[in-house]
Design an enzyme around this catalytic site. Structure first.
Site, short mmCIF file in Angstrom:
data_model
loop_
_atom_site.label_atom_id
_atom_site.label_comp_id
_atom_site.label_asym_id
_atom_site.label_seq_id
_atom_site.Cartn_x
_atom_site.Cartn_y
_atom_site.Cartn_z
N TYR A 64 0.85 -1.18 0.00
CA TYR A 64 0.00 0.00 0.00
C TYR A 64 0.88 1.23 0.00
CZ TYR A 64 -3.70 -3.25 1.53
OH TYR A 64 -4.58 -4.31 1.63
N HIS A 79 -0.18 -12.09 1.30
CA HIS A 79 -1.12 -11.33 0.48
C HIS A 79 -1.56 -12.13 -0.74
CE1 HIS A 79 -2.00 -6.76 -0.10
NE2 HIS A 79 -3.07 -7.49 -0.22
N GLY A 94 -18.39 -2.58 1.09
CA GLY A 94 -18.48 -2.58 -0.37
C GLY A 94 -17.75 -1.43 -1.03
N GLY A 152 -17.26 1.42 -0.02
CA GLY A 152 -17.99 2.66 0.20
C GLY A 152 -19.42 2.65 -0.28
N PHE A 153 -19.78 1.71 -1.16
CA PHE A 153 -21.13 1.73 -1.73
C PHE A 153 -22.20 1.52 -0.66
CE2 PHE A 153 -24.86 -0.14 -3.74
CZ PHE A 153 -25.07 0.74 -4.79
#
Length: 332
Positions: free
Chosen positions: A58, A124, A221, A223-224
């Site tokens: 990241y 990962h 999701g 942000g959804f």
């Protein structure tokens, strides 16, 4: 706050964790502010969201550096989870599971995080060129060396090369069978949310039967499920949702009934309850070994997410949420 366990070792973390990825990678770059993110991490620890989930890729690296600013002062308050095995290339990701690399990467993560031990070190992605048992063996050596306390595996995504007729996480289950023979798995991380429930099929039962913790990635999701995204509003070019098949204007509009259902349940619990809190409460209701790890970089959202642990969904709520449709996606 309620405590949940990661693995049979009962390591004890808050009911809701904090996914740190949005603070420095994959979402709108223009909205990433280091000081604001540092305050959000402090806030998470203040409200009991002690599991801080990051990865060396990241940024790359900048997310761990950011967390290190907090851990330098508050290491005893945090449960630190980071990941190894993916490198960021030019417009693509490359898996690297070579044992020598894994050990060097761990040392580098420890330096960036400003700590002498990582609580949970996750693979990962398995390297197709290296037997996963060899990679896992190198990670086990890190536990024996006192650099890592427990090991976890990030599941191969549902869309990651699934064969016709195969279960959504068959590849991950095969990996888990192999690595469990080398060293105990303490946690598995995979996507799980109201609109993406594939992990309920076999992955959660596998974890439950073995006392393995489950870290629910993307429980909101991307942000959804917060109900704050507007179809057609668009995303910045560096935002992963700009290329995601669930986030075309057409699919966001088509998936609005899911948000409507979350809002309907939220209203029954009070005017201050949000769709995001209902979505997180649903994830928590999937088992005492499940820890949602929503990503955010704002103090307000950290507080809202943590309070979802106190929201007790009724049988009526759970029945309604179970009836919501899965996410629709555009494959154009």
């Amino acid at each position: 706050m309620e405590r949940r366990t990661v693995g049979a070792g009962a390591l004890g973390v808050g009911a809701v964790g904090l996914g740190c990825m949005p603070m420095s990678w994959a979402y709108s770059g223009s909205r990433q502010r280091g000081d604001e993110s540092v305050r959000a991490v402090h806030r998470a620890l203040d409200v009991g969201s002690t599991l801080l989930d990051t990865a060396d890729m990241y940024g790359p690296f900048t997310n761990e550096l950011l967390l290190g600013r907090v851990l330098k002062e508050r290491r005893a308050d945090a449960f630190v989870s980071t990941k190894v095995g993916l490198l960021v290339g030019d417009q693509h990701l490359v898996a690297n599971g070579r044992p020598g690399y894994v050990k060097r990467a761990c040392d580098a993560s420890l330096r960036r995080l400003q700590t002498d031990v990582i609580d949970l070190y996750q693979l990962h992605r398995a390297d197709p060129e290296v037997p996963v048992q060899e990679t896992w063996g190198a990670m086990a050596d890190l536990v024996r060396a006192g650099k890592v306390r427990a090991l976890g595996l990030c599941a191969v995504g549902v869309r990651g090369g699934r064969r016709s007729g195969a279960g959504p996480y068959d590849a991950t289950l095969r990996q888990l069978t192999r690595i469990q023979q080398v060293f105990p798995v303490s946690a598995v991380q995979a996507e799980l949310s109201v609109w993406s429930r594939e992990a309920l099929e076999a992955l959660l039962p596998w974890c439950r039967a073995r006392g393995v913790g489950f870290l629910a990635a993307m429980p909101l999701g991307n942000g959804f499920l917060t109900g704050t995204l507007t179809p057609g509003e668009g995303f910045e070019p560096d935002d992963l949702r700009a290329r995601h098949p669930r986030f075309t204007a057409e699919m966001m509009a088509a998936n609005q009934p899911i948000v409507v259902g979350l809002r309907r349940v939220a209203r029954r619990h009070g005017e201050h309850v949000t769709p995001a809190q209902v979505a997180l409460a649903w994830t928590l209701a999937q088992g005492g070994h499940v820890i949602p790890v929503p990503g955010t970089k704002r103090e307000r959202c950290v507080t809202e997410n943590a309070h979802a642990a106190a929201l007790a969904l009724t049988s009526r709520d759970l029945t309604e949420l179970a009836a919501l449709p899965p996410a629709r996606e555009s494959w154009i």
